[in-house]
Design an enzyme around this catalytic site. Structure first.
Site, PDB file in Angstrom:
ATOM      1  N   ASP A  33       0.800  -1.231   0.000  1.00  0.00           N
ATOM      2  CA  ASP A  33       0.000   0.000   0.000  1.00  0.00           C
ATOM      3  C   ASP A  33       0.830   1.277   0.000  1.00  0.00           C
ATOM      4  O   ASP A  33       0.266   2.375  -0.033  1.00  0.00           O
ATOM      5  CB  ASP A  33      -0.944   0.014   1.212  1.00  0.00           C
ATOM      6  CG  ASP A  33      -1.955  -1.127   1.172  1.00  0.00           C
ATOM      7  OD1 ASP A  33      -2.361  -1.502   0.059  1.00  0.00           O
ATOM      8  OD2 ASP A  33      -2.312  -1.647   2.243  1.00  0.00           O
ATOM      9  N   THR A  77      10.744 -16.824  -3.114  1.00  0.00           N
ATOM     10  CA  THR A  77      11.029 -17.913  -4.055  1.00  0.00           C
ATOM     11  C   THR A  77      10.036 -17.860  -5.217  1.00  0.00           C
ATOM     12  O   THR A  77       9.067 -17.118  -5.198  1.00  0.00           O
ATOM     13  CB  THR A  77      10.950 -19.285  -3.361  1.00  0.00           C
ATOM     14  OG1 THR A  77       9.624 -19.468  -2.831  1.00  0.00           O
ATOM     15  CG2 THR A  77      11.952 -19.374  -2.222  1.00  0.00           C
ATOM     16  N   ALA A 101      18.408 -16.534  -0.716  1.00  0.00           N
ATOM     17  CA  ALA A 101      18.382 -17.896  -0.198  1.00  0.00           C
ATOM     18  C   ALA A 101      16.948 -18.372  -0.171  1.00  0.00           C
ATOM     19  O   ALA A 101      16.022 -17.593   0.114  1.00  0.00           O
ATOM     20  CB  ALA A 101      18.984 -17.972   1.203  1.00  0.00           C
ATOM     21  N   SER A 102      16.733 -19.627  -0.474  1.00  0.00           N
ATOM     22  CA  SER A 102      15.393 -20.190  -0.362  1.00  0.00           C
ATOM     23  C   SER A 102      15.008 -20.384   1.097  1.00  0.00           C
ATOM     24  O   SER A 102      13.828 -20.528   1.417  1.00  0.00           O
ATOM     25  CB  SER A 102      15.320 -21.532  -1.105  1.00  0.00           C
ATOM     26  OG  SER A 102      16.290 -22.435  -0.604  1.00  0.00           O
ATOM     27  N   PHE A 104      16.652 -19.119   5.136  1.00  0.00           N
ATOM     28  CA  PHE A 104      17.711 -18.456   5.893  1.00  0.00           C
ATOM     29  C   PHE A 104      17.986 -19.103   7.245  1.00  0.00           C
ATOM     30  O   PHE A 104      18.831 -18.621   7.994  1.00  0.00           O
ATOM     31  CB  PHE A 104      17.356 -16.979   6.109  1.00  0.00           C
ATOM     32  CG  PHE A 104      17.600 -16.135   4.896  1.00  0.00           C
ATOM     33  CD1 PHE A 104      18.864 -15.630   4.629  1.00  0.00           C
ATOM     34  CD2 PHE A 104      16.579 -15.864   4.009  1.00  0.00           C
ATOM     35  CE1 PHE A 104      19.095 -14.854   3.508  1.00  0.00           C
ATOM     36  CE2 PHE A 104      16.800 -15.095   2.887  1.00  0.00           C
ATOM     37  CZ  PHE A 104      18.066 -14.595   2.633  1.00  0.00           C
ATOM     38  N   HIS A 136       4.354 -27.485   4.290  1.00  0.00           N
ATOM     39  CA  HIS A 136       4.274 -26.073   4.668  1.00  0.00           C
ATOM     40  C   HIS A 136       2.834 -25.665   4.947  1.00  0.00           C
ATOM     41  O   HIS A 136       1.891 -26.380   4.621  1.00  0.00           O
ATOM     42  CB  HIS A 136       4.854 -25.175   3.564  1.00  0.00           C
ATOM     43  CG  HIS A 136       6.346 -25.161   3.528  1.00  0.00           C
ATOM     44  ND1 HIS A 136       7.081 -26.105   2.849  1.00  0.00           N
ATOM     45  CD2 HIS A 136       7.252 -24.315   4.092  1.00  0.00           C
ATOM     46  CE1 HIS A 136       8.375 -25.843   2.980  1.00  0.00           C
ATOM     47  NE2 HIS A 136       8.503 -24.762   3.738  1.00  0.00           N
ATOM     48  N   HIS A 137       2.699 -24.464   5.490  1.00  0.00           N
ATOM     49  CA  HIS A 137       1.397 -23.896   5.818  1.00  0.00           C
ATOM     50  C   HIS A 137       0.550 -23.679   4.561  1.00  0.00           C
ATOM     51  O   HIS A 137       1.066 -23.645   3.430  1.00  0.00           O
ATOM     52  CB  HIS A 137       1.580 -22.564   6.553  1.00  0.00           C
ATOM     53  CG  HIS A 137       2.499 -21.617   5.850  1.00  0.00           C
ATOM     54  ND1 HIS A 137       2.103 -20.804   4.810  1.00  0.00           N
ATOM     55  CD2 HIS A 137       3.829 -21.370   6.012  1.00  0.00           C
ATOM     56  CE1 HIS A 137       3.116 -20.085   4.379  1.00  0.00           C
ATOM     57  NE2 HIS A 137       4.189 -20.405   5.087  1.00  0.00           N
ATOM     58  N   LYS A 140       1.248 -20.882   1.661  1.00  0.00           N
ATOM     59  CA  LYS A 140       2.407 -20.890   0.755  1.00  0.00           C
ATOM     60  C   LYS A 140       1.929 -21.075  -0.683  1.00  0.00           C
ATOM     61  O   LYS A 140       1.178 -22.010  -0.984  1.00  0.00           O
ATOM     62  CB  LYS A 140       3.388 -21.989   1.148  1.00  0.00           C
ATOM     63  CG  LYS A 140       4.694 -21.928   0.372  1.00  0.00           C
ATOM     64  CD  LYS A 140       5.760 -22.801   1.009  1.00  0.00           C
ATOM     65  CE  LYS A 140       7.085 -22.694   0.271  1.00  0.00           C
ATOM     66  NZ  LYS A 140       7.603 -21.313   0.240  1.00  0.00           N
ATOM     67  N   THR A 147      13.153 -24.204  -0.838  1.00  0.00           N
ATOM     68  CA  THR A 147      14.143 -24.967  -0.069  1.00  0.00           C
ATOM     69  C   THR A 147      14.250 -26.396  -0.579  1.00  0.00           C
ATOM     70  O   THR A 147      15.349 -26.948  -0.732  1.00  0.00           O
ATOM     71  CB  THR A 147      13.770 -24.970   1.420  1.00  0.00           C
ATOM     72  OG1 THR A 147      13.724 -23.632   1.893  1.00  0.00           O
ATOM     73  CG2 THR A 147      14.780 -25.759   2.243  1.00  0.00           C
TER      74      THR A 147
END
Length: 251
Positions: A33, A77, A101-102, A104, A136-137, A140, A147
């Site tokens: 925004d 990613t 990095a995919s 950290f 994953h959640h 995503k 990763t």
């Protein structure tokens, strides 16, 4: 150090807290925004911008930061296929800096080193096949995770019998399973699961008729990712070019 934050969701807020706790100053926070703030003197004053957004926005965010001479640390990613070559050119030929990095997490960096070492060992034991599962959640957007792709590429680099990776089974939040269990013997299959609020689980299994070996990284929260991103920003302030976790952690 002066830090700008691009993307002010859960991760952005956690990065803000950790950066302040480590003595850094947040000079600009940009979300969807207030895109006009890329033109502000506060953003231009940042030593590093930390960017966590989505696959469709990331590349444009890099360009806007680079235009102001601001180095970028990014964990977004899904943009590499379409824009990877251009980003490499911008960093390697035009003097811009991106630490990408995919993942950290310090734990994932260690896990990745173990993954590479195990693949080297397994190169001598062709009776073992390998596949991966990432969970994953439900929020995503990309699958497989960045990763998981990075881990699979590391396996391919160290395991002669694998030439690439391929999507395996996909389990949606409602339990629906799509995809193919068989992806070809020369590919590393990556199965994906989306459920709940899981920060990230990656499991790699080598299976033979006699036994199986599995290694797993299970993130308990996003805090490890946020800390790693701030550590990467501290590293990036003193370095230039296209940087990765491998530059920061010499495993």
């Amino acid at each position: 150090m002066k830090i700008a934050i691009i993307g002010y969701g859960k991760m952005g807020k956690m990065i803000e807290q950790i950066a302040i706790s480590r003595g850094h100053t947040i000079v600009s926070i940009i979300d969807k925004d207030n895109q006009q703030d890329y033109e502000s003197p506060e953003f231009a004053s940042a030593d590093v911008a930390i960017e966590f957004t989505n696959p469709t926005a990331a590349y444009g965010n890099y360009l806007k930061a680079f235009a102001k001479g601001v180095k970028v640390v990014s964990g977004s990613t899904g943009w590499m296929k379409d824009h990877g070559d251009d980003v490499r050119r911008l960093c390697n030929e035009e003097g811009h800096t991106l630490f990408w990095a995919s993942n950290f997490s310090v734990g994932v960096a260690i896990f990745s080193a173990v993954n590479r070492y195990l693949a080297k060992i397994m190169n001598g034991f062709p009776q073992y096949d390998v596949r991966m599962e990432e969970t994953h959640h439900v929020h995503k957007l990309d699958a497989p995770s960045g990763t998981a792709i990075t881990l699979a590429e590391d396996i391919v680099d160290n395991l002669d019998r694998k030439t690439g990776w391929a999507k395996g089974l996909m389990t949606a939040p409602d339990g629906e399973v799509t995809g193919d269990r068989s992806v070809g013997g020369d590919k590393v299959a990556i199965d994906s699961v989306r459920r709940g609020e899981v920060p990230g689980i990656h499991s790699i299994t080598y299976n033979s008729e006699a036994d199986s070996i599995t290694i797993t990284h299970d993130a308990h929260s996003r805090e490890g990712f946020a800390l790693g991103a701030v550590l990467a920003a501290e590293y990036t302030k003193e370095h230039s070019g296209l940087l990765t976790i491998g530059d920061m952690f010499k495993f």
